[in-house]
Design a protein around this motif. Structure first.
Motif, PDB file in Angstrom:
ATOM      1  N   PRO A  11       0.788  -1.146  -0.106  1.00  0.00           N
ATOM      2  CA  PRO A  11       0.066   0.136   0.059  1.00  0.00           C
ATOM      3  C   PRO A  11       1.002   1.375   0.002  1.00  0.00           C
ATOM      4  O   PRO A  11       1.883   1.438   0.713  1.00  0.00           O
ATOM      5  N   GLY A  12       0.545   2.184  -1.087  1.00  0.00           N
ATOM      6  CA  GLY A  12       1.218   3.369  -0.856  1.00  0.00           C
ATOM      7  C   GLY A  12       0.199   4.588  -1.500  1.00  0.00           C
ATOM      8  O   GLY A  12      -0.740   4.545  -0.952  1.00  0.00           O
ATOM      9  N   VAL A  41       0.074  -5.184 -13.940  1.00  0.00           N
ATOM     10  CA  VAL A  41       1.082  -6.136 -14.576  1.00  0.00           C
ATOM     11  C   VAL A  41       1.891  -6.770 -13.896  1.00  0.00           C
ATOM     12  O   VAL A  41       2.680  -7.464 -14.267  1.00  0.00           O
ATOM     13  N   ARG A  42       2.101  -6.073 -12.699  1.00  0.00           N
ATOM     14  CA  ARG A  42       2.954  -6.942 -11.713  1.00  0.00           C
ATOM     15  C   ARG A  42       2.575  -7.803 -10.686  1.00  0.00           C
ATOM     16  O   ARG A  42       3.416  -8.156  -9.898  1.00  0.00           O
ATOM     17  N   VAL A  43       1.285  -8.225 -10.931  1.00  0.00           N
ATOM     18  CA  VAL A  43       0.669  -9.301 -10.203  1.00  0.00           C
ATOM     19  C   VAL A  43       1.584 -10.540 -10.512  1.00  0.00           C
ATOM     20  O   VAL A  43       1.830 -11.079 -11.444  1.00  0.00           O
ATOM     21  N   LYS A  44       1.878 -11.293  -9.286  1.00  0.00           N
ATOM     22  CA  LYS A  44       2.704 -12.151  -9.380  1.00  0.00           C
ATOM     23  C   LYS A  44       1.970 -13.732  -8.983  1.00  0.00           C
ATOM     24  O   LYS A  44       1.152 -13.335  -8.144  1.00  0.00           O
ATOM     25  N   ASN A  45       2.593 -14.753  -9.384  1.00  0.00           N
ATOM     26  CA  ASN A  45       2.149 -15.911  -8.979  1.00  0.00           C
ATOM     27  C   ASN A  45       2.711 -16.650  -7.928  1.00  0.00           C
ATOM     28  O   ASN A  45       3.842 -16.065  -7.583  1.00  0.00           O
ATOM     29  N   ALA A  46       2.540 -18.092  -7.585  1.00  0.00           N
ATOM     30  CA  ALA A  46       3.567 -18.579  -6.605  1.00  0.00           C
ATOM     31  C   ALA A  46       5.104 -18.577  -6.867  1.00  0.00           C
ATOM     32  O   ALA A  46       5.728 -18.602  -6.047  1.00  0.00           O
ATOM     33  N   ASP A  47       5.314 -18.671  -8.210  1.00  0.00           N
ATOM     34  CA  ASP A  47       6.721 -18.753  -8.407  1.00  0.00           C
ATOM     35  C   ASP A  47       7.193 -17.456  -8.773  1.00  0.00           C
ATOM     36  O   ASP A  47       8.423 -17.484  -9.143  1.00  0.00           O
ATOM     37  N   GLY A  48       6.522 -16.337  -8.759  1.00  0.00           N
ATOM     38  CA  GLY A  48       7.113 -14.981  -8.534  1.00  0.00           C
ATOM     39  C   GLY A  48       7.271 -14.344  -9.825  1.00  0.00           C
ATOM     40  O   GLY A  48       7.651 -13.238 -10.266  1.00  0.00           O
ATOM     41  N   GLU A  99      -2.211 -15.921  -4.202  1.00  0.00           N
ATOM     42  CA  GLU A  99      -1.134 -14.770  -3.753  1.00  0.00           C
ATOM     43  C   GLU A  99      -1.834 -13.563  -3.365  1.00  0.00           C
ATOM     44  O   GLU A  99      -2.388 -13.153  -4.580  1.00  0.00           O
ATOM     45  N   ALA A 100      -1.160 -12.745  -2.520  1.00  0.00           N
ATOM     46  CA  ALA A 100      -1.709 -11.224  -2.703  1.00  0.00           C
ATOM     47  C   ALA A 100      -1.155 -10.631  -3.677  1.00  0.00           C
ATOM     48  O   ALA A 100       0.192 -10.594  -3.894  1.00  0.00           O
ATOM     49  N   PHE A 101      -1.904  -9.535  -4.016  1.00  0.00           N
ATOM     50  CA  PHE A 101      -1.417  -8.409  -4.960  1.00  0.00           C
ATOM     51  C   PHE A 101      -0.293  -7.768  -4.302  1.00  0.00           C
ATOM     52  O   PHE A 101      -0.580  -7.136  -3.241  1.00  0.00           O
ATOM     53  N   PRO A 102       0.909  -7.519  -4.764  1.00  0.00           N
ATOM     54  CA  PRO A 102       1.978  -6.836  -4.444  1.00  0.00           C
ATOM     55  C   PRO A 102       1.995  -5.451  -4.265  1.00  0.00           C
ATOM     56  O   PRO A 102       2.639  -4.660  -3.622  1.00  0.00           O
ATOM     57  N   ASN A 103       1.139  -5.102  -5.167  1.00  0.00           N
ATOM     58  CA  ASN A 103       1.025  -3.460  -5.282  1.00  0.00           C
ATOM     59  C   ASN A 103      -0.337  -2.968  -5.375  1.00  0.00           C
ATOM     60  O   ASN A 103      -1.311  -3.572  -5.658  1.00  0.00           O
ATOM     61  N   ASP A 104      -0.608  -1.627  -5.157  1.00  0.00           N
ATOM     62  CA  ASP A 104      -1.972  -1.035  -5.393  1.00  0.00           C
ATOM     63  C   ASP A 104      -2.243  -1.113  -6.911  1.00  0.00           C
ATOM     64  O   ASP A 104      -1.563  -1.199  -7.848  1.00  0.00           O
ATOM     65  N   ILE A 105      -3.674  -1.217  -7.191  1.00  0.00           N
ATOM     66  CA  ILE A 105      -4.030  -1.520  -8.437  1.00  0.00           C
ATOM     67  C   ILE A 105      -5.317  -0.668  -8.789  1.00  0.00           C
ATOM     68  O   ILE A 105      -6.163  -0.682  -8.007  1.00  0.00           O
ATOM     69  N   SER A 106      -5.225   0.208  -9.681  1.00  0.00           N
ATOM     70  CA  SER A 106      -6.291   1.063 -10.428  1.00  0.00           C
ATOM     71  C   SER A 106      -6.591   0.766 -11.703  1.00  0.00           C
ATOM     72  O   SER A 106      -5.463   0.707 -12.640  1.00  0.00           O
TER      73      SER A 106
END
Length: 211
Positions: A1-2, A151-158, A196-203
């Motif tokens: 979160p930012g 576009v930075r959403v990651k799966n379990a493998d990163g 997996e949790a989303f690593p960044n804010d997404i709009s």
């Protein structure tokens, strides 16, 4: 979160402004620069009329003055004139292009004018690099604007989703009404993350011209 954010501006003549921004830093520093940027951008863009470049320039000077060294904001701004069927686009260092679905041929195109991020430079470089582009918005077209978190959403493998997969998702669902399209794109992001949790804010903001 930012401090990443999106905003909508209702302007004279039925025009609408859409602003999507990524902010450097996370936590309190990111939230602070995000709040500063939103205030300056909204104020300048609301009173600028068609002078999008001038509004972005003035906002940049204010942000550069108030932001701590190393802090910056990227912005994608779309000024939509529904009467004319034209969108005016400005990009201040935003990494993810606009995606435009053209109903006429069923294809998508990316729109990515030149420009550096807000807050890096107090004026000369920002002003000389900022380019404003006009694009048609015809009946049935869709315009999608997003923060880079999508576009930075990651799966379990990163592995990140990436731009191409995001574009494919938009294209696959582009003919649906905006609300349904956004829900379907969100479902695609969640499917890639696979728990997996989303690593960044997404709009993700979508515009449609239906008439």
């Amino acid at each position: 979160p930012g401090g990443d954010f999106h905003d909508f501006l209702e302007l004279e003549g039925g025009r609408v402004g859409i602003l999507v921004c990524d902010v450097s830093g996370r936590g309190i520093p990111g939230a602070m620069i995000g709040a500063i940027a939103r205030s300056y951008l909204r104020s300048e863009l609301e009173r600028a009329g068609d002078d999008v470049a001038g509004a972005m320039s003035r906002a940049n000077r204010a942000i550069a003055r108030d932001a701590r060294r190393g802090m910056f904001v990227t912005a994608m701004y779309v000024l939509l004139d529904p009467k004319e069927g034209i969108a005016t686009v400005a990009c201040a260092g935003h990494k993810l292009p606009i995606v435009r679905f053209a109903a006429e041929d069923g294809k998508i195109r990316v729109v990515h004018p030149e420009g550096i991020a807000l807050g890096f430079d107090k004026g000369p470089v920002f002003d000389s690099t900022l380019k404003v582009q006009k694009i048609p918005v015809d009946r049935g077209d869709r315009i999608v604007v997003s923060t880079t978190g999508s576009v930075r959403v990651k799966n379990a493998d990163g592995a990140e989703l990436g731009e191409k997969a995001f574009y494919r998702s938009v294209l696959q669902h582009a003919k649906a009404p905006c609300e349904a399209m956004l829900e379907s794109v969100k479902a695609d992001l969640e499917a890639h993350a696979d728990g997996e949790a989303f690593p960044n804010d997404i709009s993700i903001v979508a515009l449609a011209r239906d008439a």
